[in-house]
Write a protein that holds these residues in place. Structure first.
Motif, mmCIF file in Angstrom:
data_model
loop_
_atom_site.group_PDB
_atom_site.id
_atom_site.type_symbol
_atom_site.label_atom_id
_atom_site.label_comp_id
_atom_site.label_asym_id
_atom_site.label_seq_id
_atom_site.Cartn_x
_atom_site.Cartn_y
_atom_site.Cartn_z
ATOM 1 N N PHE A 183 0.825 -1.203 0.000
ATOM 2 C CA PHE A 183 0.000 0.000 0.000
ATOM 3 C C PHE A 183 0.856 1.249 0.000
ATOM 4 O O PHE A 183 2.008 1.256 0.431
ATOM 5 N N GLU A 184 0.257 2.324 -0.511
ATOM 6 C CA GLU A 184 0.851 3.655 -0.478
ATOM 7 C C GLU A 184 0.223 4.454 0.653
ATOM 8 O O GLU A 184 -0.945 4.254 1.014
ATOM 9 N N LEU A 185 1.003 5.374 1.180
ATOM 10 C CA LEU A 185 0.585 6.253 2.258
ATOM 11 C C LEU A 185 0.734 7.699 1.802
ATOM 12 O O LEU A 185 1.710 8.036 1.125
ATOM 13 N N THR A 233 4.747 -1.895 9.765
ATOM 14 C CA THR A 233 3.567 -2.213 8.950
ATOM 15 C C THR A 233 3.476 -3.702 8.665
ATOM 16 O O THR A 233 2.371 -4.245 8.554
ATOM 17 N N ILE A 241 -4.171 -1.019 9.597
ATOM 18 C CA ILE A 241 -3.538 0.096 8.888
ATOM 19 C C ILE A 241 -4.589 1.135 8.497
ATOM 20 O O ILE A 241 -4.395 2.348 8.675
ATOM 21 N N ARG A 242 -5.714 0.691 7.991
ATOM 22 C CA ARG A 242 -6.775 1.615 7.582
ATOM 23 C C ARG A 242 -7.335 2.384 8.772
ATOM 24 O O ARG A 242 -7.611 3.584 8.662
ATOM 25 N N ALA A 245 -4.979 5.131 9.684
ATOM 26 C CA ALA A 245 -5.084 6.254 8.753
ATOM 27 C C ALA A 245 -6.306 7.110 9.069
ATOM 28 O O ALA A 245 -6.227 8.349 9.082
ATOM 29 N N VAL A 252 -4.464 6.038 2.937
ATOM 30 C CA VAL A 252 -3.750 4.856 2.466
ATOM 31 C C VAL A 252 -4.515 4.261 1.288
ATOM 32 O O VAL A 252 -5.731 4.406 1.178
ATOM 33 N N ARG A 254 -4.283 0.585 -1.113
ATOM 34 C CA ARG A 254 -3.574 -0.625 -1.530
ATOM 35 C C ARG A 254 -3.281 -0.543 -3.016
ATOM 36 O O ARG A 254 -3.985 0.125 -3.784
#
Length: 599
Positions: A183-185, A233, A241-242, A245, A252, A254
């Motif tokens: 995933f990107e943040l 992570t 993770i979600r 955020a 975030v 994916r």
């Protein structure tokens, strides 16, 4: 003297015929965009030299406008022969490979795609100039010119007298969860960044150390983050993770696959929209001096940040428009972003040199009135504000077109209002993650990863300029204003179109393992042309023992095409392949050449 035009043309190229010769790799993007703008195809000839394509637009009673797009214009043709060698010679491989610690080729055809969009821009500009009484007879561009434009801000920074503001080195997102989800943040503020990692229990020292390289990854194309952040992570599930955020205000996304994007119908339709506006025809100048550039005398107001809108306006300025930047009180804070040349950010200069600037406080009612008054006398208003901000400020298309029915109102954004399920914040790396670019940019056998080179911001800027030019030509032919919208999503769809077609047909959308991996030499790297890569790789061990120049000569003696990889952006100006094409501006910042020749 002036005249008004009130034809009913729906699209700017309605009634024009397009003929094409040459390889689809060079002509394909341009052909698709020109047809989307109304040109009807004539019988196509795919013959001719492999090194260039020719496109001709012809209308009834009008002289044809020819355009030529080549692989090499600045470089010798034996040095830039195809996409791989264009990326290698012009610095794209080096910028894209920053996060890997060595040059890497993009598995998408970035230089050719950019050259195709630039070809369309040149043709539209030529038609605008002709409509205004100018004398542009032909257009030419090339993949090497396009490639240099795409890395212009990196080249400018490398040639500055001081170092980067953030540490550079291998590393960066995406991150991986315990289940293996990549995933990107995105976090635009340090408090948001810190809050996200605190929720996940990351050490405070790592949080502090990671912010600056993360913040500047847009500029450096790398982000050497502390390893412990990746470790954190990998110990958490995606849902956790979600939640982190959501709690912190971060975003975030994916990494979506190309197959998923193809199933959603990605890469269908034009990458921009044109909506004619205004009931009253606009009075336009009757004559443009024959030696003038096509947009000479036109005024573009640009309220842009970062790359996308400023690059679009920069291109319009190269075509002759007077560009006036709308900056906040105190000026654009990015003017001082290191590294600097004569006190100005080298990167900022790459996108904004030659523009005028006016400070406007858009929070002030009186300054907003002033901006509306400026728009009443402008030809283009271009911005990339957050969605809904223009409406909130009373500076949207309806408001400005009421005062200036002939205005071309241009909005460059992340998603252009298109609804994608779970769409993240509309920034470059997040849009790459959501649209499958992270998978398309790397060959099979490698984990997907969005490029930390700003692929979509740059290509989005090119599409923004293309959309404005289409709007201006529509105005020249109808006398009415136009709203044009372009986006990073449109850029992603243009870039991934070939991969999405493969996915939709049930084939592997990714290029094969090892695709566009340059080969090590004794003192650097070389890149074989795509068609020669497999055979060249068979000589890997001998190549590794030879200096780059001898290794290239060795492959050429065997009938294989290859070129040296430019690994030092600061040395590009002295690269004999570019023959002095790079110059320095009045502030001492390196400047790449114009992407077109209009004659």
């Amino acid at each position: 003297m002036a005249h008004t035009m009130t034809t009913g043309t729906a699209l700017p190229l309605d009634g024009m015929e397009l003929s094409v010769s040459g390889p689809p790799a060079l002509a394909g993007t341009a052909v698709g965009h020109l047809q989307a703008l109304g040109a009807r195809p004539a019988p196509t000839d795919r013959g001719g030299p492999a090194g260039h394509a020719r496109l001709v637009l012809a209308g009834q009673g009008e002289a044809p406008v020819p355009a030529r797009v080549r692989w090499a214009d600045l470089c010798p043709p034996q040095e830039v022969y195809d996409e791989a060698t264009a990326q290698a010679a012009c610095g794209v491989m080096t910028v894209h490979g920053q996060r890997d610690g060595g040059p890497r080729g993009l598995a998408v055809d970035y230089a050719a795609t950019a050259a195709g969009v630039l070809t369309v821009q040149g043709l539209l500009a030529a038609l605008i100039g002709r409509a205004r009484g100018g004398a542009v007879a032909s257009v030419s561009t090339a993949a090497d010119r396009a490639a240099l434009l795409t890395v212009s801000q990196y080249v400018a920074a490398a040639g500055a007298d001081e170092g980067e503001a953030a540490p550079t080195g291998p590393g960066g997102p995406p991150f991986t969860t315990a289940e293996g989800t990549r995933f990107e943040l995105e976090a635009l503020e340090p408090a948001v960044w810190a809050g996200f990692w605190r929720v996940l229990g990351a050490p405070q020292e790592a949080i502090r150390a990671g912010w600056r390289p993360f913040q500047f990854r847009y500029a450096t194309a790398c982000a050497p983050l502390p390893d412990v952040l990746h470790t954190v992570t990998r110990a958490r599930g995606w849902e956790e993770i979600r939640r982190a955020a959501t709690t912190s205000g971060a975003d975030v996304c994916r990494l979506h696959t190309l197959a998923e994007r193809a199933a959603e119908g990605g890469a269908t339709g034009a990458p921009w929209t044109l909506a004619p506006r205004g009931e009253a025809p606009r009075t336009v100048p009757d004559q443009l001096p024959s030696a003038a550039r096509p947009l000479e005398g036109m005024v573009v107001l640009e309220a842009g940040r970062r790359i996308q809108a400023p690059l679009a306006a920069h291109l319009l300025g190269l075509l002759g428009a007077e560009v006036v930047r709308i900056e906040p009180p105190g000026g654009d804070p990015l003017r001082g972003m290191p590294p600097t040349c004569s006190g100005l950010s080298a990167r900022w200069l790459a996108l904004n040199r030659g523009k005028k600037a006016v400070e406007i406080d858009i929070k002030s009612p009186s300054d907003r009135r002033r901006l509306r008054e400026m728009a009443a006398g402008a030809d283009v208003f271009l911005h990339n504000w957050a969605p809904g901000k223009a409406e909130q400020l009373g500076l949207d298309s309806d408001a400005l077109s009421a005062a200036n029915p002939g205005l071309v109102y241009a909005y460059t954004s992340g998603f252009a209002g298109r609804e994608l399920p779970g769409a993240p914040m509309g920034t470059d790396f997040m849009v790459q993650a959501r649209t499958g670019v992270g998978e398309a940019a790397r060959p099979a056998g490698e984990p997907p990863a969005p490029s930390l080179m700003t692929l979509l911001d740059v290509l989005g800027g090119l599409l923004g300029a293309e959309a404005v030019l289409a709007g201006l030509l529509t105005r020249e032919r109808t006398g009415r204003g136009v709203r044009v919208d372009s986006s990073l999503l449109g850029a992603a769809e243009v870039l991934t179109a070939p991969a999405l077609r493969r996915a939709a047909a049930g084939r592997d959308p990714r290029r094969p393992a090892g695709f566009r991996h340059p080969l090590r030499t004794a003192d650097g790297w070389l890149a074989p042309a795509d068609a020669c890569a497999a055979e060249a790789a068979g000589h890997r061990e001998r190549i590794r023992r030879l200096p780059t120049s001898e290794a290239v000569a060795d492959l050429r003696a065997r009938g294989l095409v290859a070129t040296a990889v430019s690994t030092d952006l600061a040395a590009l100006a002295n690269d004999p392949r570019l023959a002095g094409a790079l110059t320095r501006d009045a502030h001492g910042a390196p400047a790449v050449p114009s992407p077109w020749s209009l004659s």
